[in-house]
Design an enzyme around this catalytic site. Structure first.
Site, PDB file in Angstrom:
ATOM      1  N   GLU A 152      26.860-115.005 -44.177  1.00  8.85           N
ATOM      2  CA  GLU A 152      26.583-114.173 -45.463  1.00  8.85           C
ATOM      3  C   GLU A 152      27.034-114.632 -46.578  1.00  8.85           C
ATOM      4  O   GLU A 152      28.464-115.211 -46.535  1.00  8.85           O
ATOM      5  CB  GLU A 152      27.519-112.821 -45.049  1.00  8.85           C
ATOM      6  CG  GLU A 152      27.605-111.888 -45.986  1.00  8.85           C
ATOM      7  CD  GLU A 152      28.530-110.641 -46.080  1.00  8.85           C
ATOM      8  OE1 GLU A 152      29.778-110.968 -45.873  1.00  8.85           O
ATOM      9  OE2 GLU A 152      28.157-109.600 -46.217  1.00  8.85           O
ATOM     10  N   GLU A 208      33.142-101.027 -41.400  1.00 10.94           N
ATOM     11  CA  GLU A 208      32.058-101.376 -42.084  1.00 10.94           C
ATOM     12  C   GLU A 208      32.109-102.829 -42.367  1.00 10.94           C
ATOM     13  O   GLU A 208      32.801-103.044 -43.726  1.00 10.94           O
ATOM     14  CB  GLU A 208      31.445-100.362 -43.158  1.00 10.94           C
ATOM     15  CG  GLU A 208      31.337 -99.049 -42.576  1.00 10.94           C
ATOM     16  CD  GLU A 208      31.034 -97.876 -43.576  1.00 10.94           C
ATOM     17  OE1 GLU A 208      31.514 -98.148 -44.787  1.00 10.94           O
ATOM     18  OE2 GLU A 208      30.858 -96.837 -43.253  1.00 10.94           O
ATOM     19  N   LYS A 231      44.617 -98.658 -49.778  1.00 12.26           N
ATOM     20  CA  LYS A 231      44.810 -99.927 -50.178  1.00 12.26           C
ATOM     21  C   LYS A 231      43.495-100.528 -50.906  1.00 12.26           C
ATOM     22  O   LYS A 231      42.475-101.137 -50.452  1.00 12.26           O
ATOM     23  CB  LYS A 231      45.284-101.051 -49.194  1.00 12.26           C
ATOM     24  CG  LYS A 231      46.439-102.049 -49.318  1.00 12.26           C
ATOM     25  CD  LYS A 231      45.767-102.907 -50.604  1.00 12.26           C
ATOM     26  CE  LYS A 231      44.897-104.235 -49.884  1.00 12.26           C
ATOM     27  NZ  LYS A 231      44.174-104.939 -50.725  1.00 12.26           N
ATOM     28  N   CYS A 291      26.792-105.063 -49.519  1.00 22.80           N
ATOM     29  CA  CYS A 291      26.638-105.368 -48.110  1.00 22.80           C
ATOM     30  C   CYS A 291      25.405-105.097 -47.632  1.00 22.80           C
ATOM     31  O   CYS A 291      25.095-105.851 -46.517  1.00 22.80           O
ATOM     32  CB  CYS A 291      27.932-104.656 -47.438  1.00 22.80           C
ATOM     33  SG  CYS A 291      27.580-102.698 -47.443  1.00 22.80           S
TER      34      CYS A 291
HETATM   35  P1  NAD Z   1      37.873-108.487 -47.635  1.00 22.18           P
HETATM   36  O1  NAD Z   1      37.858-108.350 -45.918  1.00 22.18           O
HETATM   37  O2  NAD Z   1      38.313-110.020 -47.987  1.00 22.18           O
HETATM   38  O3  NAD Z   1      38.815-107.704 -48.061  1.00 22.18           O
HETATM   39  C1  NAD Z   1      38.603-106.226 -47.980  1.00 22.18           C
HETATM   40  C2  NAD Z   1      39.983-105.412 -48.035  1.00 22.18           C
HETATM   41  O4  NAD Z   1      40.857-106.122 -47.021  1.00 22.18           O
HETATM   42  C3  NAD Z   1      40.874-105.920 -49.277  1.00 22.18           C
HETATM   43  O5  NAD Z   1      41.442-104.665 -49.853  1.00 22.18           O
HETATM   44  C4  NAD Z   1      41.947-107.002 -48.863  1.00 22.18           C
HETATM   45  O6  NAD Z   1      43.110-107.018 -49.676  1.00 22.18           O
HETATM   46  C5  NAD Z   1      42.067-106.295 -47.379  1.00 22.18           C
HETATM   47  N1  NAD Z   1      42.510-107.340 -46.547  1.00 22.18           N
HETATM   48  C6  NAD Z   1      42.266-108.520 -46.292  1.00 22.18           C
HETATM   49  N2  NAD Z   1      42.999-109.133 -45.375  1.00 22.18           N
HETATM   50  C7  NAD Z   1      43.626-108.150 -44.513  1.00 22.18           C
HETATM   51  C8  NAD Z   1      44.523-108.339 -43.523  1.00 22.18           C
HETATM   52  N3  NAD Z   1      44.771-109.109 -42.722  1.00 22.18           N
HETATM   53  N4  NAD Z   1      45.333-106.944 -43.297  1.00 22.18           N
HETATM   54  C9  NAD Z   1      44.701-105.761 -44.137  1.00 22.18           C
HETATM   55  N5  NAD Z   1      44.069-105.824 -45.058  1.00 22.18           N
HETATM   56  C10 NAD Z   1      43.453-106.939 -45.472  1.00 22.18           C
HETATM   57  O7  NAD Z   1      36.318-108.144 -48.006  1.00 22.18           O
HETATM   58  P2  NAD Z   1      36.017-108.351 -49.579  1.00 22.18           P
HETATM   59  O8  NAD Z   1      35.709-109.565 -50.146  1.00 22.18           O
HETATM   60  O9  NAD Z   1      36.939-107.348 -50.484  1.00 22.18           O
HETATM   61  O10 NAD Z   1      34.535-107.492 -49.516  1.00 22.18           O
HETATM   62  C11 NAD Z   1      33.408-108.407 -49.373  1.00 22.18           C
HETATM   63  C12 NAD Z   1      32.880-108.030 -47.838  1.00 22.18           C
HETATM   64  O11 NAD Z   1      32.787-106.595 -47.502  1.00 22.18           O
HETATM   65  C13 NAD Z   1      31.658-108.529 -47.442  1.00 22.18           C
HETATM   66  O12 NAD Z   1      31.741-109.144 -46.152  1.00 22.18           O
HETATM   67  C14 NAD Z   1      30.751-107.302 -47.274  1.00 22.18           C
HETATM   68  O13 NAD Z   1      29.639-107.533 -46.523  1.00 22.18           O
HETATM   69  C15 NAD Z   1      31.826-106.303 -46.865  1.00 22.18           C
HETATM   70  N6  NAD Z   1      31.018-104.981 -47.308  1.00 22.18           N
HETATM   71  C16 NAD Z   1      30.619-104.355 -46.226  1.00 22.18           C
HETATM   72  C17 NAD Z   1      29.945-102.888 -46.476  1.00 22.18           C
HETATM   73  C18 NAD Z   1      29.631-102.192 -45.299  1.00 22.18           C
HETATM   74  O14 NAD Z   1      29.465-100.913 -45.473  1.00 22.18           O
HETATM   75  N7  NAD Z   1      29.114-102.707 -44.145  1.00 22.18           N
HETATM   76  C19 NAD Z   1      30.259-102.469 -47.820  1.00 22.18           C
HETATM   77  C20 NAD Z   1      31.011-103.317 -48.831  1.00 22.18           C
HETATM   78  C21 NAD Z   1      31.396-104.685 -48.410  1.00 22.18           C
END
Ligand code: NAD
Length: 486
Positions: A390, A254, A178, A288
């Site tokens: 963050e 992550e 997804k 991240c």
């Molecule tokens: P997000 O959590 O908003 O979304 C990530 C994914 O989750 C998307 O595909 C979204 O549609 C899906 N999603 C959202 N709500 C959901 C639910 N209730 N059930 C299932 N899926 C759901 O994150 P983002 O804004 O896309 O990305 C940024 C975040 O990701 C930042 O916090 C960043 O630090 C983190 N990040 C972490 C790493 C790591 O390796 N630790 C790497 C990259 C990004």
């Protein structure tokens, strides 16, 4: 205009939900195309396809054959390199150079790395004594976990998706990806490559949509999904963990970070500025592992702030295809509102704005993009919002410190624990401090230097579990012990 379809059981399909949404380019707001939105029906079809694939020829492929396929996928990405670069630029708006030199090649490299890892990691065996003196032999074998739900963020779409898909497939699982609703491009394109290189139908599936009440939530709730790997916000991870509790499915998370850099007065300034210039501003700060808290030993403080200001002001915002551009936009107008709210709050809470703090003047053809200025603050209290939360934008707070102990205390004063970087020419101090910072990944005199065999993940609220090398195999396989009485 491109339409983004689901990729299920080896075919592109619009599904049956009848819903679709717009995808716009972050750098100018123009329409890339429409993305179909999957619901419960599309997820169920994908799960059935993946489960069927696990009973088909895919399950009988040898490790060598799977490793060959992984290499073929990597070569397939490389063959269509420019298509992937274009798709990722349309999705994220970042400069072509970032795509060409980092994110797309590293996406392909994930498949090659796990082709090697799956062939070279052994399992354990133990001989044991038994009362009859004949003994027994224990040995372990790995078997795929089954159907893996892969939920991805938007900040480095291909790289972060393949970081999960490559080990999952190398271990013999089937996946349902997804992608983020913001970045549908490269996951869809990868479906074409999977067909081109002969990955069996149903092994790699993509269902587009949002999180709650959409494809993301339906995927994590589906009982036919055996494990869930997720990269994204800590808050979303909490919601996914609740779904995964049903059926006690395994999770690998992550999550977010509020990473610090600790710069000692003896640091090599060239090395330090190169690394921190990237860690604060690369990908418009949407990494991240990026640095939003910089701690600088007091004698170096003024010089450091001036050098970082010069780095920020030298960045050239521009369209992804503009060769002069070194700085892209934020992913969306919505995300820009969030980042700008921190810019406002930082000033309200007493920050000195060293540079930036707002929206840059852009030429008319780019005015519809989600541009923002790289921003540096000093003078905030340790509990200010911009110092503790963050932001995920091109901004950082720089604070002086007077002792090693103080720096470690400040670096650890956060609910997150993803990464840190330490800059010093004193080797003993580098080792000493690195061992005391509560994070999953620490760099010394560098940033984002990744060997894919090493553990990757966060402590505290930055994640659950580790991926990379053998650690990915731990998550994507079940380790079975076989005890043979001799
Ligand atoms: P997000 O959590 O908003 O979304 C990530 C994914 O989750 C998307 O595909 C979204 O549609 C899906 N999603 C959202 N709500 C959901 C639910 N209730 N059930 C299932 N899926 C759901 O994150 P983002 O804004 O896309 O990305 C940024 C975040 O990701 C930042 O916090 C960043 O630090 C983190 N990040 C972490 C790493 C790591 O390796 N630790 C790497 C990259 C990004």
């Amino acid at each position: 205009m491109t339409d983004f379809l689901h990729f299920i059981d080896g075919d592109f399909t619009a599904g049956t939900s009848g819903k679709r949404f717009e995808k716009r380019r972050p750098h100018d707001g123009s329409l890339v195309g429409h993305v179909v939105e999957g619901g419960a029906a599309e997820i169920d079809t994908a799960v059935q396809a993946a489960r069927a694939a696990m009973r088909g020829p895919w399950a009988r492929l040898s490790v060598d054959d799977r490793a060959d396929l992984m290499r073929a996928i990597a070569d397939g990405i490389t063959r269509r390199f420019n298509d992937f670069v274009e798709a990722e630029m349309a999705d994220t708006g970042q400069p072509r150079g970032t795509m060409e030199h980092a994110f797309i090649p590293r996406g392909a490299a994930n498949f090659k790395a796990f082709a090697d890892i799956i062939k070279n990691v052994s399992t354990e065996s133990f001989e044991m004594q038994t009362p009859d003196g004949k003994g027994a032999l224990n040995y372990a074998i790995r078997r795929p976990k089954g159907v893996i739900g892969v939920i991805c963020p938007w900040n480095a779409p291909l790289l972060l998706m393949t970081w999960k898909v490559a080990p999952a497939l190398a271990c013999g699982n089937a996946v349902i990806v997804k992608p983020s609703e913001e970045t549908p491009g490269t996951a869809t394109l990868l479906g074409e490559v999977m067909n081109e290189v002969g990955v069996p139908k149903g092994v790699y599936n993509v269902v587009h949509g949002f999180g709650p009440d959409s494809a993301g939530a339906f995927l994590t709730e589906h009982p036919g999904v055996d494990a869930i790997t997720f990269t994204g916000e800590t808050r979303t991870g909490t919601a996914i963990m609740q779904s995964a509790a049903k059926g006690l499915r395994d999770v690998s998370f992550e999550l977010g970070g509020k990473n610090s850099a600790i710069v000692f007065a003896d640091a090599d300034m060239d090395v330090t500025m190169e690394a921190i210039g990237r860690s604060a501003f690369l990908n418009c700060g949407q990494v991240c592992l990026g640095t939003e808290r910089i701690l600088v030993e007091r004698p170096l403080f003024e010089r450091f702030v001036a050098a970082l200001k010069a780095k920020a002001e030298a960045l050239k915002p521009g369209a992804p295809n503009d060769k002069a551009s070194t700085f892209g936009p934020l992913i969306s107008q919505e995300h820009r509102q969030k980042v700008l709210s921190y810019y406002t709050k930082a000033v309200e809470q007493g920050a000195t704005v060293v540079t930036g703090g707002g929206i840059p003047d852009m030429p008319e053809d780019l005015a519809g993009g989600s541009w923002i200025q790289p921003t540096i603050w000093t003078g905030l209290a340790d509990d200010a919002a911009a110092v503790t939360e963050e932001i995920f934008g091109p901004c950082c707070h720089v604070r002086p410190f007077d002792s090693e102990e103080e720096a470690i205390g400040i670096a650890n004063d956060t609910e997150y624990g993803l990464s840190a970087s330490i800059f010093t020419t004193n080797l003993a101090r580098a080792h000493r401090v690195a061992a005391q910072v509560d994070v999953g990944i620490t760099w010394v005199n560098s940033w984002f230097l990744r060997d894919l065999r090493t553990p990757f993940g966060g402590s505290k609220q930055s994640g659950i579990g580790r991926e990379g090398g053998v650690h990915s195999l731990e998550f994507y396989t079940e380790l079975r012990n076989i005890c043979v009485k001799l």
